[in-house]
Design an enzyme around this catalytic site. Sequence first.
Site, PDB file in Angstrom:
ATOM      1  N   LYS A  69       0.833  -1.203   0.000  1.00 48.14           N
ATOM      2  CA  LYS A  69       0.000   0.000   0.000  1.00 48.14           C
ATOM      3  C   LYS A  69       0.870   1.257   0.000  1.00 48.14           C
ATOM      4  CE  LYS A  69      -1.717   1.689   3.758  1.00 48.14           C
ATOM      5  NZ  LYS A  69      -2.459   1.893   5.018  1.00 48.14           N
ATOM      6  N   ASP A 114      -6.246   1.451   1.190  1.00 51.57           N
ATOM      7  CA  ASP A 114      -6.338   1.726   2.618  1.00 51.57           C
ATOM      8  C   ASP A 114      -7.726   1.325   3.116  1.00 51.57           C
ATOM      9  OD1 ASP A 114      -8.065   3.726   1.804  1.00 51.57           O
ATOM     10  OD2 ASP A 114      -7.116   5.293   2.998  1.00 51.57           O
TER      11      ASP A 114
END
Length: 228
Positions: A112, A130
């Site tokens: 991420k 997220d």
Amino acid sequence: MGRILTETHPDAHCELDFTTPLELAVATLLSAQTTDVRVNEVTPKLFARYTTAAEYAAADRAELEEMLRPLGFFRAKSDSLMKLGQVLVDKHKGVLPRRLSELVELPGIGRKTANVIIGNAFGGAGITTDTHFIRLTTRWAWHAETDPVKIEFAVGAMFPRREWTMLSHRVIFHGRRVCHARKPACGACTLKKLCPSYGTGPTVPAEAAALLKGPRVEELAAAAGVAP
């Protein structure tokens, strides 16, 4: 839905303040378990004190921990920053690599975070899975996955690669301002006619509009056809 998100959030952007790829990597690492706003309160002093990977590697632990104390988990985050700096010095001549395969091997940098760096510091394409992105794309039934990497690939297949970075920002903005975790503003959402989860939150326009957040509340309400 992607087009509507573009119209709804023309101000979407990375909300972490940075001027260099290293600064973004540090800020993103620090954002775990806290808010971007709080990170942005801490990083000006941090970035003024530590400007290179070598300086993070050689940091005085007590001093660094004290600077990061307001963010929580300051010992673990200090450790990650010092290790990140050391690995960058040892393996990359102090320079943050540009390739995802190399970024994810760095201490504290997961997939991420790597996508955030690639999309916002290096001008590449990256989907940021997220909590907001996962929650909203699941509510919208864009996929049937639970694993963040599988979600990234599933959503990525639906949109041109050039849109990935901005799509992530728009979805995240929508999650922070409209489609909240516990009580989404369904009745004041521009996606209400298309959302399969419509009704999860209040559908009465005035009640929903009261849940909108951020600096553009009146514009968001108006875009959804609701009086602010």
